[in-house]
Design a protein around this motif. Structure first.
Motif, mmCIF file in Angstrom:
data_model
loop_
_atom_site.group_PDB
_atom_site.id
_atom_site.type_symbol
_atom_site.label_atom_id
_atom_site.label_comp_id
_atom_site.label_asym_id
_atom_site.label_seq_id
_atom_site.Cartn_x
_atom_site.Cartn_y
_atom_site.Cartn_z
ATOM 1 N N GLY A 73 55.622 -40.735 37.058
ATOM 2 C CA GLY A 73 56.086 -41.326 35.810
ATOM 3 C C GLY A 73 56.018 -42.844 35.783
ATOM 4 N N ILE A 74 55.208 -43.422 36.650
ATOM 5 C CA ILE A 74 55.073 -44.874 36.734
ATOM 6 C C ILE A 74 53.767 -45.285 36.059
ATOM 7 N N PRO A 75 53.823 -46.189 35.080
ATOM 8 C CA PRO A 75 52.592 -46.632 34.418
ATOM 9 C C PRO A 75 51.775 -47.556 35.312
ATOM 10 N N SER A 76 50.473 -47.583 35.069
ATOM 11 C CA SER A 76 49.555 -48.442 35.816
ATOM 12 C C SER A 76 48.722 -49.267 34.851
ATOM 13 N N LEU A 77 48.610 -50.555 35.165
ATOM 14 C CA LEU A 77 47.723 -51.455 34.444
ATOM 15 C C LEU A 77 46.596 -51.816 35.385
ATOM 16 N N PHE A 78 45.363 -51.510 34.975
ATOM 17 C CA PHE A 78 44.204 -51.875 35.783
ATOM 18 C C PHE A 78 43.912 -53.352 35.573
ATOM 19 N N VAL A 79 43.758 -54.064 36.664
ATOM 20 C CA VAL A 79 43.398 -55.479 36.641
ATOM 21 C C VAL A 79 42.045 -55.539 37.341
ATOM 22 N N THR A 80 40.981 -55.629 36.542
ATOM 23 C CA THR A 80 39.652 -55.394 37.073
ATOM 24 C C THR A 80 38.580 -56.122 36.259
ATOM 25 N N GLY A 81 37.438 -56.271 36.836
ATOM 26 C CA GLY A 81 36.314 -56.852 36.114
ATOM 27 C C GLY A 81 35.557 -55.824 35.303
ATOM 28 N N ASP A 82 35.704 -54.546 35.659
ATOM 29 C CA ASP A 82 34.968 -53.477 35.000
ATOM 30 C C ASP A 82 35.856 -52.253 34.909
ATOM 31 N N CYS A 83 36.312 -51.942 33.715
ATOM 32 C CA CYS A 83 37.233 -50.831 33.517
ATOM 33 C C CYS A 83 36.446 -49.568 33.166
ATOM 34 N N VAL A 111 44.441 -42.205 32.942
ATOM 35 C CA VAL A 111 45.541 -42.327 33.907
ATOM 36 C C VAL A 111 46.313 -43.639 33.833
ATOM 37 N N GLY A 112 45.841 -44.599 33.066
ATOM 38 C CA GLY A 112 46.505 -45.893 33.005
ATOM 39 C C GLY A 112 46.967 -46.227 31.604
ATOM 40 N N VAL A 113 47.721 -47.324 31.487
ATOM 41 C CA VAL A 113 48.188 -47.775 30.183
ATOM 42 C C VAL A 113 47.269 -48.829 29.586
ATOM 43 N N GLY A 114 46.407 -49.422 30.430
ATOM 44 C CA GLY A 114 45.492 -50.419 29.916
ATOM 45 C C GLY A 114 44.693 -51.096 31.005
ATOM 46 N N CYS A 115 43.819 -52.006 30.560
ATOM 47 C CA CYS A 115 43.008 -52.812 31.477
ATOM 48 C C CYS A 115 43.147 -54.277 31.102
ATOM 49 N N LEU A 116 43.418 -55.085 32.110
ATOM 50 C CA LEU A 116 43.369 -56.533 31.973
ATOM 51 C C LEU A 116 42.122 -56.962 32.721
ATOM 52 N N TYR A 117 41.182 -57.534 31.993
ATOM 53 C CA TYR A 117 39.884 -57.859 32.571
ATOM 54 C C TYR A 117 39.910 -59.187 33.325
ATOM 55 N N LYS A 118 39.342 -59.163 34.523
ATOM 56 C CA LYS A 118 39.170 -60.368 35.326
ATOM 57 C C LYS A 118 37.922 -61.097 34.861
ATOM 58 N N PRO A 119 37.870 -62.388 34.981
ATOM 59 C CA PRO A 119 38.981 -63.262 35.343
ATOM 60 C C PRO A 119 39.919 -63.415 34.143
ATOM 61 N N PHE A 120 41.189 -63.649 34.415
ATOM 62 C CA PHE A 120 42.185 -63.791 33.359
ATOM 63 C C PHE A 120 43.037 -65.024 33.637
ATOM 64 N N LEU A 139 48.430 -59.956 21.741
ATOM 65 C CA LEU A 139 47.740 -59.424 22.904
ATOM 66 C C LEU A 139 46.755 -60.458 23.432
ATOM 67 N N PRO A 140 46.710 -60.615 24.735
ATOM 68 C CA PRO A 140 45.677 -61.489 25.303
ATOM 69 C C PRO A 140 44.295 -60.901 25.005
ATOM 70 N N ASP A 141 43.312 -61.771 24.842
ATOM 71 C CA ASP A 141 41.950 -61.308 24.595
ATOM 72 C C ASP A 141 41.435 -60.430 25.723
ATOM 73 N N ALA A 142 41.913 -60.674 26.942
ATOM 74 C CA ALA A 142 41.430 -59.947 28.119
ATOM 75 C C ALA A 142 42.102 -58.585 28.303
ATOM 76 N N LEU A 143 43.031 -58.217 27.431
ATOM 77 C CA LEU A 143 43.785 -56.967 27.585
ATOM 78 C C LEU A 143 43.317 -55.910 26.609
ATOM 79 N N ARG A 144 43.217 -54.700 27.127
ATOM 80 C CA ARG A 144 42.954 -53.520 26.293
ATOM 81 C C ARG A 144 43.991 -52.474 26.652
ATOM 82 N N LEU A 145 44.829 -52.098 25.688
ATOM 83 C CA LEU A 145 45.820 -51.046 25.910
ATOM 84 C C LEU A 145 45.242 -49.719 25.441
#
Length: 167
Positions: free
Chosen positions: A82-92, A99-108, A132-138
């Protein structure tokens, strides 16, 4: 009038990042902002072990490509608890949405990470995030207690949609 900080619902974080400098900078930033870092690990196996140890974790920040596997597996293990995950990655990858709540794209920018956490917090509380930051996709809320799909239109207004694959 007395001003006070808004009470956070996301405080305790698990950081899963295999680039030492990125891990150090992220941990330092979040600690300065009064987040508690439960652990910073660089391997899928260590992240899963930390999750299985039963720590009180509110959000997992996880890179997709790790030395011993995929952050998708970490997010899957977190989701089972029950724990959410945010991917912090260059390629989502597309499967991240399952499985995740969103992606924050590197570099940020550092502020983008902080705003991303606030946006996830707002979404989980049933509110539309202010910005929302431009680098975030929920991602979609179709999986229960996860963040709703929120995207920015060109005029910077926020819209909600539950249609998979549509931004």
């Amino acid at each position: 009038m007395i001003f006070r900080k808004r009470k956070r619902s996301i405080i305790r974080l698990l950081l899963v990042e295999d680039e030492p400098l990125v891990a150090f900078d992220t941990e330092h930033l979040l600690s300065e902002q009064d987040f508690e870092i439960v652990a910073t690990v660089d391997r899928v196996s260590d992240a899963v072990a930390t999750l299985q140890a039963g720590h009180d974790i509110h959000l997992v920040l996880v890179d997709v490509r790790l030395a011993d596997g995929s952050g998708i597996d970490v997010a899957r293990a977190a989701g089972e608890r029950g724990i959410p995950s945010l991917f912090v990655t260059g390629d989502c990858p597309p499967e991240a949405e399952l499985v995740g709540v969103g992606c924050l794209y590197k570099p940020f920018e550092q502020r983008d990470l902080l705003q991303s956490i606030k946006a996830i917090e707002a979404s989980r509380a049933g509110k539309v995030p202010r910005r929302l930051p431009d680098a975030l996709r929920l991602f979609s809320a179709d999986r229960g207690n996860e963040a709703p799909r929120v995207s920015q239109t060109p005029d910077a207004t926020i819209q909600q949609s539950s249609v998979p694959g549509r931004e």
